[in-house]
Design a protein around this motif. Structure first.
Motif, PDB file in Angstrom:
ATOM      1  N   LEU A 154       1.836  -6.232  11.976  1.00 25.33           N
ATOM      2  CA  LEU A 154       0.090  -5.906  10.713  1.00 25.33           C
ATOM      3  C   LEU A 154       1.127  -5.024  10.280  1.00 25.33           C
ATOM      4  O   LEU A 154       1.043  -3.298  11.102  1.00 25.33           O
ATOM      5  CB  LEU A 154      -0.618  -5.955  12.385  1.00 25.33           C
ATOM      6  CG  LEU A 154      -2.234  -5.832  11.370  1.00 25.33           C
ATOM      7  CD1 LEU A 154      -2.625  -6.930  10.234  1.00 25.33           C
ATOM      8  CD2 LEU A 154      -3.275  -4.830  12.389  1.00 25.33           C
ATOM      9  N   VAL A 155       0.195  -4.881   9.623  1.00 21.63           N
ATOM     10  CA  VAL A 155       0.836  -3.874   8.572  1.00 21.63           C
ATOM     11  C   VAL A 155      -0.123  -3.187   7.099  1.00 21.63           C
ATOM     12  O   VAL A 155      -0.374  -4.740   7.116  1.00 21.63           O
ATOM     13  CB  VAL A 155       2.493  -3.765   8.001  1.00 21.63           C
ATOM     14  CG1 VAL A 155       2.562  -2.518   6.802  1.00 21.63           C
ATOM     15  CG2 VAL A 155       3.620  -3.675   8.891  1.00 21.63           C
ATOM     16  N   VAL A 156      -0.661  -2.287   7.287  1.00 22.34           N
ATOM     17  CA  VAL A 156      -1.681  -2.510   6.105  1.00 22.34           C
ATOM     18  C   VAL A 156      -1.586  -1.847   5.114  1.00 22.34           C
ATOM     19  O   VAL A 156      -0.553   0.051   5.152  1.00 22.34           O
ATOM     20  CB  VAL A 156      -3.120  -2.067   6.934  1.00 22.34           C
ATOM     21  CG1 VAL A 156      -4.028  -1.168   5.841  1.00 22.34           C
ATOM     22  CG2 VAL A 156      -3.432  -3.234   8.254  1.00 22.34           C
ATOM     23  N   ASP A 157      -0.955  -2.117   3.937  1.00 23.04           N
ATOM     24  CA  ASP A 157      -1.222  -1.084   2.642  1.00 23.04           C
ATOM     25  C   ASP A 157      -2.328   0.299   2.272  1.00 23.04           C
ATOM     26  O   ASP A 157      -3.398  -0.543   2.984  1.00 23.04           O
ATOM     27  CB  ASP A 157      -0.877  -2.062   1.455  1.00 23.04           C
ATOM     28  CG  ASP A 157       0.063  -2.382   1.317  1.00 23.04           C
ATOM     29  OD1 ASP A 157       1.508  -2.533   2.095  1.00 23.04           O
ATOM     30  OD2 ASP A 157       0.949  -3.429   0.403  1.00 23.04           O
ATOM     31  N   GLY A 158      -1.729   1.013   1.843  1.00 18.41           N
ATOM     32  CA  GLY A 158      -2.202   2.253   1.684  1.00 18.41           C
ATOM     33  C   GLY A 158      -2.478   3.274   1.064  1.00 18.41           C
ATOM     34  O   GLY A 158      -1.046   3.483  -0.085  1.00 18.41           O
ATOM     35  N   PRO A 204       5.059  -0.711   0.715  1.00 19.03           N
ATOM     36  CA  PRO A 204       5.356   0.025   1.137  1.00 19.03           C
ATOM     37  C   PRO A 204       5.190   1.350  -0.154  1.00 19.03           C
ATOM     38  O   PRO A 204       5.357   1.567  -1.558  1.00 19.03           O
ATOM     39  CB  PRO A 204       6.529   0.382   1.098  1.00 19.03           C
ATOM     40  CG  PRO A 204       7.002  -1.334   1.489  1.00 19.03           C
ATOM     41  CD  PRO A 204       6.359  -1.733   0.621  1.00 19.03           C
ATOM     42  N   TYR A 205       4.146   2.739   0.681  1.00 17.80           N
ATOM     43  CA  TYR A 205       3.515   3.547  -0.104  1.00 17.80           C
ATOM     44  C   TYR A 205       4.711   4.318  -0.937  1.00 17.80           C
ATOM     45  O   TYR A 205       5.491   4.751  -0.123  1.00 17.80           O
ATOM     46  CB  TYR A 205       3.069   4.543   0.603  1.00 17.80           C
ATOM     47  CG  TYR A 205       2.597   5.413  -0.752  1.00 17.80           C
ATOM     48  CD1 TYR A 205       1.697   5.685  -1.790  1.00 17.80           C
ATOM     49  CD2 TYR A 205       2.821   6.741   0.359  1.00 17.80           C
ATOM     50  CE1 TYR A 205       1.032   6.619  -1.768  1.00 17.80           C
ATOM     51  CE2 TYR A 205       2.109   8.487  -0.636  1.00 17.80           C
ATOM     52  CZ  TYR A 205       1.776   7.697  -1.671  1.00 17.80           C
ATOM     53  OH  TYR A 205       1.427   8.664  -2.485  1.00 17.80           O
ATOM     54  N   ARG A 206       5.428   4.718  -1.943  1.00 21.19           N
ATOM     55  CA  ARG A 206       6.231   4.896  -2.458  1.00 21.19           C
ATOM     56  C   ARG A 206       7.339   4.139  -2.717  1.00 21.19           C
ATOM     57  O   ARG A 206       8.434   5.849  -1.879  1.00 21.19           O
ATOM     58  CB  ARG A 206       6.266   6.697  -2.242  1.00 21.19           C
ATOM     59  CG  ARG A 206       4.770   7.281  -2.868  1.00 21.19           C
ATOM     60  CD  ARG A 206       4.816   8.643  -2.957  1.00 21.19           C
ATOM     61  NE  ARG A 206       6.062   9.371  -3.060  1.00 21.19           N
ATOM     62  CZ  ARG A 206       5.906  10.674  -3.113  1.00 21.19           C
ATOM     63  NH1 ARG A 206       4.759  11.469  -2.297  1.00 21.19           N
ATOM     64  NH2 ARG A 206       7.039  11.432  -3.609  1.00 21.19           N
ATOM     65  N   GLY A 207       7.198   3.363  -1.818  1.00 19.60           N
ATOM     66  CA  GLY A 207       8.640   2.271  -1.846  1.00 19.60           C
ATOM     67  C   GLY A 207       9.339   2.771   0.010  1.00 19.60           C
ATOM     68  O   GLY A 207       9.976   2.641   0.124  1.00 19.60           O
ATOM     69  N   GLY A 208       8.713   3.304   0.228  1.00 20.24           N
ATOM     70  CA  GLY A 208       8.806   3.755   1.853  1.00 20.24           C
ATOM     71  C   GLY A 208       9.611   4.997   1.836  1.00 20.24           C
ATOM     72  O   GLY A 208       9.929   5.381   1.418  1.00 20.24           O
TER      73      GLY A 208
END
Length: 231
Positions: A154-158, A204-208
């Protein structure tokens, strides 16, 4: 995928018959290797189907670090909630200062993670108090467990206008609503990445960012690499 508390989440619902299909991989293919992208680590998994970032063990080496049945660090941290995946396929979570080194040595362990916190209580209900310094809204990554052989990434973007991210309490409630019996928080923030053979599943935030390890699902490997049928 779905939306929860003004945040986008992505769920890989995973069933495996042989535990060897649920594997982990290190950056550069070796313990304590220099950090690499999740994509690079995923590409190193033969027959890889889907993967998620792990606990970034190399930031602190808290221990224990057991991956794919191999013990790299046998120290047991007293400061963090722990997750232990047994060779039976059962995922256990331990509140900090409850698992001892002697008790761990008696178990048949396939994987361990040291990050946390554990998100659900013994009955699978959402917790409201956590041992964590990062409880505000953030991108999140969670290893979920239903029963032996049935898991979830489970992954949540933010951290964006489109997806704020979840607090630890909100994340815990989401895990209960998704039906997990146990759930363990892994490294979040820019590390939160879910990837498949088609590329990133989430945004992913800022590309991970680079990391030290992933959790992955792969096709059943050759017989000499197989681990055990799920009990």
């Amino acid at each position: 995928s779905g939306e929860w508390e003004n945040s986008d989440y992505y769920l890989a619902d995973i069933y495996v018959q042989d535990l060897a299909c649920l594997t982990t991989a290190f950056s550069q293919g070796t313990f304590s290797g220099s950090a690499a992208t999740v994509r690079e680590m995923f590409d190193s998994v033969e027959g890889g189907i889907v993967a998620m970032n792990g606990d970034y063990y190399s930031l602190h080496y808290y221990g224990p670090v057991i991956r794919n049945g191999v013990v790299y660090v046998d120290h047991v941290s007293r400061d963090w909630d722990l997750a232990v995946l047994l060779t039976s396929g059962e995922l256990l979570t331990y509140p900090y200062r409850t698992l001892t080194k002697d008790a761990l040595a008696e178990m048949s362990v396939y994987q361990t993670w040291v990050f946390g916190p554990a998100l659900l209580d013994d009955e699978g209900h959402a917790k409201t108090k956590f041992r964590s310094a990062v409880q505000a809204t953030n991108p999140r990554s969670v290893l979920g467990y239903f029963e032996p052989g049935h898991y979830a990434f489970l992954v949540v973007d933010g951290r964006t206008k489109a997806s704020e991210g979840l607090t630890m309490e909100q994340l815990s409630q989401l895990c209960e609503d998704l039906g997990f019996l146990r759930a363990y928080n892994l490294d979040g923030g820019r590390s939160s990445i879910l990837i498949s053979t088609d590329g990133f599943v989430n945004d992913p935030y800022r590309g991970g960012r680079t990391s030290s390890d992933i959790v992955a699902v792969r096709e059943l490997p050759e017989p000499e690499q197989q681990t055990t049928d799920i009990e």
